[in-house]
Design a protein around this motif. Sequence first.
Motif, PDB file in Angstrom:
ATOM      1  N   ARG A  36       0.838  -1.195   0.000  1.00  0.00           N
ATOM      2  CA  ARG A  36       0.000   0.000   0.000  1.00  0.00           C
ATOM      3  C   ARG A  36       0.873   1.245   0.000  1.00  0.00           C
ATOM      4  NH1 ARG A  36      -5.293  -0.512   1.334  1.00  0.00           N
ATOM      5  NH2 ARG A  36      -5.307   1.435   0.172  1.00  0.00           N
ATOM      6  N   THR A  37       0.487   2.209  -0.804  1.00  0.00           N
ATOM      7  CA  THR A  37       1.178   3.495  -0.845  1.00  0.00           C
ATOM      8  C   THR A  37       0.215   4.566  -0.339  1.00  0.00           C
ATOM      9  OG1 THR A  37       0.499   3.863  -3.136  1.00  0.00           O
ATOM     10  CG2 THR A  37       2.642   2.791  -2.792  1.00  0.00           C
ATOM     11  N   PRO A  38       0.742   5.719   0.104  1.00  0.00           N
ATOM     12  CA  PRO A  38      -0.132   6.752   0.679  1.00  0.00           C
ATOM     13  C   PRO A  38      -1.255   7.209  -0.252  1.00  0.00           C
ATOM     14  CG  PRO A  38       2.150   7.239   1.202  1.00  0.00           C
ATOM     15  CD  PRO A  38       2.160   6.072   0.247  1.00  0.00           C
ATOM     16  N   ALA A  39      -1.003   7.298  -1.549  1.00  0.00           N
ATOM     17  CA  ALA A  39      -2.020   7.810  -2.475  1.00  0.00           C
ATOM     18  C   ALA A  39      -2.752   6.695  -3.218  1.00  0.00           C
ATOM     19  CB  ALA A  39      -1.372   8.758  -3.483  1.00  0.00           C
ATOM     20  N   GLY A  40      -2.370   5.435  -2.982  1.00  0.00           N
ATOM     21  CA  GLY A  40      -2.975   4.333  -3.722  1.00  0.00           C
ATOM     22  C   GLY A  40      -4.334   3.928  -3.179  1.00  0.00           C
ATOM     23  N   GLU A  59      -3.197  -2.641  -6.240  1.00  0.00           N
ATOM     24  CA  GLU A  59      -3.438  -1.275  -5.798  1.00  0.00           C
ATOM     25  C   GLU A  59      -3.437  -0.358  -7.016  1.00  0.00           C
ATOM     26  OE1 GLU A  59      -1.866   1.338  -2.203  1.00  0.00           O
ATOM     27  OE2 GLU A  59      -0.426   1.319  -3.851  1.00  0.00           O
ATOM     28  N   ARG A  60      -4.448   0.517  -7.090  1.00  0.00           N
ATOM     29  CA  ARG A  60      -4.505   1.505  -8.168  1.00  0.00           C
ATOM     30  C   ARG A  60      -3.627   2.681  -7.767  1.00  0.00           C
ATOM     31  NH1 ARG A  60      -9.727   1.352  -9.957  1.00  0.00           N
ATOM     32  NH2 ARG A  60      -8.857  -0.343 -11.185  1.00  0.00           N
ATOM     33  N   ARG A  61      -2.673   3.010  -8.635  1.00  0.00           N
ATOM     34  CA  ARG A  61      -1.744   4.114  -8.423  1.00  0.00           C
ATOM     35  C   ARG A  61      -1.865   5.048  -9.620  1.00  0.00           C
ATOM     36  NH1 ARG A  61       3.216   0.223  -6.397  1.00  0.00           N
ATOM     37  NH2 ARG A  61       2.174  -0.461  -4.480  1.00  0.00           N
TER      38      ARG A  61
END
Length: 143
Positions: A36-40, A59-61
Amino acid sequence: MSQDPVVRVTRRFRASPERVFDAFLDPAMAGRFMFRTPAGELVRCEVDGRVGGRFTIVERRGDEDAEHLGEFVRIERPRKLVFMFGNEGWDGEFSQVDIDIAPAGDGCELTLTHRMAPKWADWVGRVEEGWTLILGNLGKALG
């Protein structure tokens, strides 16, 4: 002959070894921290938590989906978890990730070791940053 690059990240948690271990095999929990990324935005998280079982986390990035794939090869609750890991677009090439968990104080210490093929040596820094982020996310998910 090139030596395989290795990334090792260690983190302490104020949670039992069992709780930390189980987080990797529980789809609801894994979806909160794995890749998981902060903006994903989480699109899909499937985890079949058994030896030979697979996981898929997407995860959608931005406008793209990042797909992370794996297969569990060793599960020894609550101390050891080993999986083969890859990303969509890696031409089916998988690397090995070992997770070792030991009791420590009022919680536990987790050491993650990621062994990669020599051709990924230039990515060691980014891989280490990624696992550090993931384990930080795990700490937040555990509360």
